[in-house]
Design a protein around this motif. Structure first.
Motif, PDB file in Angstrom:
ATOM      1  N   LEU A 381       0.828  -1.209   0.000  1.00 41.65           N
ATOM      2  CA  LEU A 381       0.000   0.000   0.000  1.00 41.65           C
ATOM      3  C   LEU A 381       0.861   1.257   0.000  1.00 41.65           C
ATOM      4  O   LEU A 381       0.537   2.254  -0.672  1.00 41.65           O
ATOM      5  N   GLU A 382       1.968   1.222   0.745  1.00 38.34           N
ATOM      6  CA  GLU A 382       2.878   2.381   0.759  1.00 38.34           C
ATOM      7  C   GLU A 382       3.534   2.567  -0.605  1.00 38.34           C
ATOM      8  O   GLU A 382       3.688   3.691  -1.089  1.00 38.34           O
ATOM      9  N   LYS A 384       2.273   1.694  -3.451  1.00 40.50           N
ATOM     10  CA  LYS A 384       1.234   2.216  -4.343  1.00 40.50           C
ATOM     11  C   LYS A 384       1.070   3.723  -4.149  1.00 40.50           C
ATOM     12  O   LYS A 384       0.931   4.475  -5.126  1.00 40.50           O
ATOM     13  N   LYS A 385       1.085   4.175  -2.906  1.00 41.74           N
ATOM     14  CA  LYS A 385       0.966   5.615  -2.640  1.00 41.74           C
ATOM     15  C   LYS A 385       2.109   6.388  -3.280  1.00 41.74           C
ATOM     16  O   LYS A 385       1.912   7.466  -3.853  1.00 41.74           O
ATOM     17  N   GLN A 386       3.317   5.818  -3.196  1.00 38.94           N
ATOM     18  CA  GLN A 386       4.472   6.476  -3.816  1.00 38.94           C
ATOM     19  C   GLN A 386       4.318   6.548  -5.322  1.00 38.94           C
ATOM     20  O   GLN A 386       4.617   7.568  -5.943  1.00 38.94           O
ATOM     21  N   ASP A 388       1.495   6.543  -6.969  1.00 38.01           N
ATOM     22  CA  ASP A 388       0.404   7.482  -7.268  1.00 38.01           C
ATOM     23  C   ASP A 388       0.901   8.924  -7.241  1.00 38.01           C
ATOM     24  O   ASP A 388       0.434   9.773  -8.012  1.00 38.01           O
ATOM     25  N   LYS A 389       1.847   9.202  -6.344  1.00 33.49           N
ATOM     26  CA  LYS A 389       2.412  10.555  -6.295  1.00 33.49           C
ATOM     27  C   LYS A 389       3.240  10.848  -7.532  1.00 33.49           C
ATOM     28  O   LYS A 389       3.207  11.952  -8.084  1.00 33.49           O
TER      29      LYS A 389
END
Length: 610
Positions: A381-382, A384-386, A388-389
């Motif tokens: 999940l982390e 994926k967040k990176q 997405d940024k």
């Protein structure tokens, strides 16, 4: 799963409180104060008669007018490699659970349907597809189905079998009968169909043929009105089975018809695929835009995290192939299929659309996909967040790369083919069950052998999704067709290594001496990385496949260059990747008995027991 005569525990009830329910077992116990419709009893007995006692289980609720019918579908006819690719356990039945009104049965509400395998707890995507198919089938049937309608249909059928009826005259003109087998639930395949059409799905044909012959006259009452024997071929799998033996037998027969060909139909719309070269091994969503939107919206693609966790090396390879195709000067030809990706900020539009190709935007998103090595080292999940940024389309593109792969690829363990001299070795199966069945039929007639197929890594993005096809005299052709039209193969590794290095502006095939020199040089240079590296660490990649080919008269041998004009006679088995200009041993000859023995050893441990 034998649950007859037993009470269900909380673990068996899928989380529901079912302490008051009990099973209809061999003794036929039931709640004394609840009326059970006699047509339900008749249909249950029909299942037992045509299949076996273990093919149906019934559980009643002590206080409400509901009954759960569990129908056990035997899927032993699937081959091991197909079952593995589809993530099903072929040694365990698929259970169809239908909930009816106990007293009204077919006059009551449309039954709810669950599809599961008791031991298959996660990733049972085939169950979701089959549930959708059977739900649509039941909804259509329920429009006209009732207990009286079923009784009328059965009476019409049975009138044919009276002593004074037409069936005596009809039988006189028949010399061969093909009854529905009693147990287990194998579909019938007629010999004449096998000879006339080789497009039979992946079934254990010999077993089935022997079975149909051995039970020819055991059950004469079903010899004429069984479901159509051609249901396993092409679109006939959607034929509606007869209601003669009741609704439960009808839905079991329909499920049996559909299971072997699930890969040929879109998992969303259940229409036959519109892929350029037909179906492949793994079930997939079709390219119709409405299906693409539904596929994303329904969250079917949420399995990316699981894929990265369980098959990280394969995902790494898929991304490398995608990158090579996208960076190729021939990308407008070979980058096929182009992604269909829904815009996460606007779910009603496509961010990547095959009708409006934008390679620059695609390249930007691909460059923002973090390395698979990094993904395995932290929280998904982390990661994926990176991503997405960096680019909101990076993660959706990664999901598409994973889900659009229609071949079964598994990284080989340490028991790999040592003579190939690379740690990056994969089992690669891409043929759909129907093609594999045709291949095995031809193999029994003509025999087979192994040969290499060399193609630049930029071509494999398409091959994994469209299959290994005859590209001669098409826009896909790169090397010419000096020996005619067909798939080019060679028993000699050096020839295929030469083809694998061609591409990206390289159009001269190196000689065997040059390959040997390069192989010797690479093996004497001190390695800066361990040869057992788990992931690919270079973008300079060469690859070749080891294929199994039918040795019929169609196989044209021009010295060590073989041409097979029949694409059904070539099936991929293994895939090998080399980094930074490395090549394997250029002296490998697949016709060497020692090499053949080694190949068969690895096939025996991987293909059939993977």
């Amino acid at each position: 799963m034998d649950i007859k005569g037993q009470y269900w525990t909380d673990d068996d009830s899928d989380g529901e409180n079912e302490s008051e329910e009990f099973l209809y077992g061999v003794q036929g116990t039931c709640a004394a104060d609840l009326y059970r419709h006699p047509q339900l009893d008749a249909d249950i007995e029909a299942v037992k008669e045509l299949y076996s006692e273990n093919s149906v289980s019934v559980r009643e609720y002590g206080t409400i007018d509901d009954v759960d019918i569990d129908l056990h579908i035997n899927i032993g006819f699937l081959d091991e490699e197909v079952a593995t690719a589809w993530k099903v356990l072929r040694t365990e039945p698929i259970v169809l659970r239908l909930r009816f009104s106990l007293s009204q049965y077919l006059d009551g509400p449309e039954p709810s349907i669950e599809v599961f395998q008791p031991s298959n707890k996660e990733g049972f995507g085939l169950g979701l597809q089959l549930k959708k198919i059977l739900g649509m089938f039941t909804s259509q049937q329920w429009k006209h189905l009732s207990n009286d309608f079923l009784k009328t249909q059965q009476e019409k059928r049975h009138s044919w079998f009276k002593a004074s009826g037409t069936i005596k005259k009809f039988r006189a003109g028949l010399s061969i009968f093909s009854p529905i087998p009693k147990s287990p639930s194998f579909p019938v395949i007629q010999d004449s169909m096998l000879k006339g059409k080789l497009s039979v799905p992946e079934l254990r044909v010999n077993r089935l043929m022997n079975r149909s012959i051995s039970c020819t006259m055991k059950n004469p009452k079903v010899e004429v009105f069984g479901y159509p024997p051609s249901t396993q071929v092409g679109g006939h799998c959607k034929n509606i089975p007869t209601l003669e033996y009741g609704f439960l037998v009808q839905i079991m027969k329909y499920a049996e018809q559909r299971i072997p060909t699930l890969n040929e139909y879109c998992v969303v719309c259940d229409e036959q695929h519109v892929f350029q070269n037909g179906s492949m091994l793994k079930p997939a969503v079709c390219t119709r835009e409405l299906c693409v939107f539904s596929f994303y919206t329904l969250g079917v693609m949420s399995g990316a995290a699981e894929e990265v966790a369980t098959g990280a090396e394969v995902v790494d390879l898929l991304v490398a192939m995608c990158r090579a195709a996208l960076e190729s000067p021939r990308k407008s030809i070979i980058f096929e299929p182009y992604p269909s990706v829904v815009d996460p900020s606007d779910p009603k539009t496509l961010a990547f659309n095959p009708k409006k190709k934008n390679y620059e935007r695609l390249q930007k998103a691909l460059d923002s996909v973090m390395s698979i090595r990094e993904m395995t080292q932290g929280s998904y999940l982390e990661i994926k967040k990176q991503m997405d940024k960096l680019d909101p389309l990076a993660h959706p593109l990664l999901q598409w790369i994973i889900s659009s792969n229609r071949s079964h690829i598994v990284k080989l363990p340490l028991s790999r083919l040592k003579f190939m001299h690379t740690s990056h070795q994969f089992l690669l199966l891409s043929s759909p069950p129907a093609k594999e069945a045709r291949f095995r039929t031809a193999k029994k007639l003509y025999g087979s052998t192994f040969a290499f197929h060399g193609s630049h890594i930029e071509n494999w993005h398409s091959i994994l999704r469209n299959g290994l096809v005859n590209a001669s005299y098409t826009k896909l052709q790169l090397h010419g067709a000096a020996y005619g039209k067909g798939i080019y193969l060679s028993p000699i590794s050096s020839i295929s290594f030469g083809y694998s290095g061609m591409g990206k502006g390289q159009h001269r095939m190196p000689s065997k001496d040059e390959l040997v020199q390069r192989y010797n040089r690479m093996n004497t240079i001190p390695q800066t990385r361990s040869i057992q590296s788990r992931f690919l660490q270079s973008r300079n990649l060469n690859c070749i496949a080891l294929c199994e080919v039918i040795t019929s008269k169609d196989l044209q041998k021009h010295g060590n260059i073989w041409v097979c004009p029949v694409s059904d006679h070539v099936c991929t088995r293994f895939f090998f990747v080399y980094e930074d200009g490395q090549v394997g041993d250029a002296n490998i000859n697949t016709q060497d008995p020692k090499i053949q023995k080694e190949i068969m050893r690895v096939i025996g441990t991987q293909v059939y027991t993977n």
